[in-house]
Scaffold this motif. Structure first.
Motif, short mmCIF file in Angstrom:
data_model
loop_
_atom_site.label_atom_id
_atom_site.label_comp_id
_atom_site.label_asym_id
_atom_site.label_seq_id
_atom_site.Cartn_x
_atom_site.Cartn_y
_atom_site.Cartn_z
N ILE A 1 40.45 30.86 26.86
CA ILE A 1 40.86 29.88 27.16
C ILE A 1 40.32 28.88 28.31
N LEU A 2 41.06 29.71 28.98
CA LEU A 2 41.47 29.06 30.22
C LEU A 2 40.37 29.11 30.94
N ARG A 3 39.60 29.59 31.26
CA ARG A 3 38.06 29.79 31.82
C ARG A 3 36.72 28.58 31.08
N SER A 4 37.32 28.18 29.70
CA SER A 4 36.46 27.33 28.70
C SER A 4 37.06 25.65 29.24
N GLY A 5 37.75 25.88 29.81
CA GLY A 5 38.68 24.88 30.33
C GLY A 5 38.43 23.96 31.92
N GLN A 6 37.83 25.01 32.39
CA GLN A 6 37.27 24.83 33.54
C GLN A 6 36.08 24.97 34.12
N PRO A 7 35.85 23.52 34.99
CA PRO A 7 33.50 23.65 35.23
C PRO A 7 34.31 24.70 35.78
N GLU A 8 35.06 24.61 37.65
CA GLU A 8 34.15 25.83 37.98
C GLU A 8 35.43 26.66 37.58
N TRP A 9 35.02 28.28 37.29
CA TRP A 9 36.49 29.00 37.25
C TRP A 9 36.45 29.93 38.49
N ILE A 10 35.30 30.05 39.94
CA ILE A 10 35.39 31.08 41.12
C ILE A 10 35.62 30.01 41.81
N ARG A 11 36.42 29.99 42.30
CA ARG A 11 37.05 28.53 43.47
C ARG A 11 36.01 28.79 44.54
N GLN A 12 36.20 28.04 45.15
CA GLN A 12 35.87 28.27 47.05
C GLN A 12 36.99 28.88 47.78
N GLY A 13 35.48 30.16 47.98
CA GLY A 13 36.81 31.19 48.85
C GLY A 13 36.99 32.34 48.33
N GLU A 14 36.80 32.61 46.99
CA GLU A 14 37.78 33.77 46.41
C GLU A 14 35.95 34.63 46.34
N PRO A 15 36.43 36.26 46.51
CA PRO A 15 35.35 36.83 46.12
C PRO A 15 34.79 37.22 44.87
N ALA A 16 33.69 37.82 44.89
CA ALA A 16 33.14 37.82 43.92
C ALA A 16 33.90 39.79 43.83
N LEU A 17 33.84 39.98 42.42
CA LEU A 17 33.81 41.58 42.04
C LEU A 17 33.25 42.94 42.19
N ALA A 18 33.62 43.20 42.60
CA ALA A 18 32.92 44.65 42.24
C ALA A 18 32.15 45.50 41.29
N ILE A 19 31.19 44.94 41.08
CA ILE A 19 30.64 45.72 39.23
C ILE A 19 30.64 47.01 39.69
N PRO A 20 29.54 47.05 40.77
CA PRO A 20 29.22 48.58 40.84
C PRO A 20 30.57 49.42 41.21
N PHE A 21 31.35 49.17 41.94
CA PHE A 21 32.63 49.77 41.56
C PHE A 21 33.22 50.13 40.36
N THR A 22 33.31 48.98 39.96
CA THR A 22 34.01 49.74 38.91
C THR A 22 33.29 50.00 37.65
N ALA A 23 32.34 49.86 37.15
CA ALA A 23 31.26 50.65 36.96
C ALA A 23 31.97 52.37 37.48
N LEU A 24 31.69 52.13 37.89
CA LEU A 24 31.82 54.00 38.46
C LEU A 24 33.28 54.07 38.25
N LEU A 25 34.12 53.65 38.36
CA LEU A 25 35.76 53.88 37.51
C LEU A 25 35.87 54.00 36.39
N THR A 26 34.50 52.81 35.45
CA THR A 26 33.85 53.26 34.04
C THR A 26 34.39 54.36 33.23
N PHE A 27 32.43 54.84 33.63
CA PHE A 27 32.04 56.16 33.53
C PHE A 27 33.40 57.12 33.63
N LEU A 28 34.01 57.57 34.63
CA LEU A 28 35.26 58.21 35.47
C LEU A 28 35.85 58.28 33.70
N LEU A 29 36.91 56.85 33.69
CA LEU A 29 38.21 56.76 32.55
C LEU A 29 37.74 56.97 31.47
#
Length: 205
Positions: free
Chosen positions: A49-77
């Protein structure tokens, strides 16, 4: 078991191997997990709901999430779900040493997952998201990210403590395969929920 069907003569039903097999502990665990699933669903819906109400979800200066690293954690779990199931199978077959070893491996996997999540947040061998600009309270994206992943991390921490407690009792002969099975229900639920968290929080474009 014989019952009357619409006034006709009693009919014999075949025996059900599962009838009355669920223990109070197992029923209680399923009720808890069902209610817990609603809490995760509420958090993910709130993020949507919060995301659909904001035109820009990623604010300027915020980093992208490390998907490959988290995918590795997902495989581990997810892999720890397998070791947990194997631990229950070993306990059911009376292979106590194998069951204890597999429970220990499962707990170790949970600890590694938590260490990876801590590194993602604060950094252990490099800068974390907080240092890179994703700070709790500065944006809806940051707040929902930390609340949802933190809430799941709390479940993993509780699961690790739960595993170690069952393992300690199992080594002293105070826990059985039934206790390992109840533990497995909780741990597999935690792993299953993370699939949704990873998909919605990390992979949603």
């Amino acid at each position: 078991m014989a019952v009357a069907l619409h006034g006709h003569a009693p009919a014999a039903w075949p025996p059900d191997a599962q009838y009355g097999a669920a223990t109070p502990g197992k029923i209680g665990m399923w009720i808890f997990l069902l209610s817990d699933a609603f809490s995760f669903a509420g958090l993910l819906i709130a993020m949507g709901i919060l995301r659909s109400g904001q035109p820009e979800w990623i604010r300027q200066g915020e980093p992208a999430l490390a998907i490959p690293f988290t995918a590795l954690l997902t495989f581990l779990l997810v892999a720890t779900s397998l070791t947990n199931v194997l631990a229950w199978a070993a306990a059911a077959e009376g292979r106590r040493r194998a069951a204890a070893a597999l429970l220990a491996v499962t707990a170790a996997g949970g600890v590694l997952f938590l260490a990876g999540q801590y590194h993602e947040w604060f950094g252990l061998w490099g800068p974390g998201l907080t240092e890179e600009g994703l700070v709790l309270g500065r944006s809806a994206r940051a707040s929902t990210f930390y609340v949802i992943t933190g809430y799941h991390g709390l479940h993993v921490l509780v699961g690790v403590v739960y595993i170690l407690a069952v393992l300690a009792r199992y080594l002293r002969g105070l826990a059985t395969a039934h206790h390992v099975e109840l533990l497995g229900l909780y741990w597999c639920f935690v792993d299953f929920v993370w699939i949704f968290v990873f998909s919605f929080v990390y992979l949603m474009p």
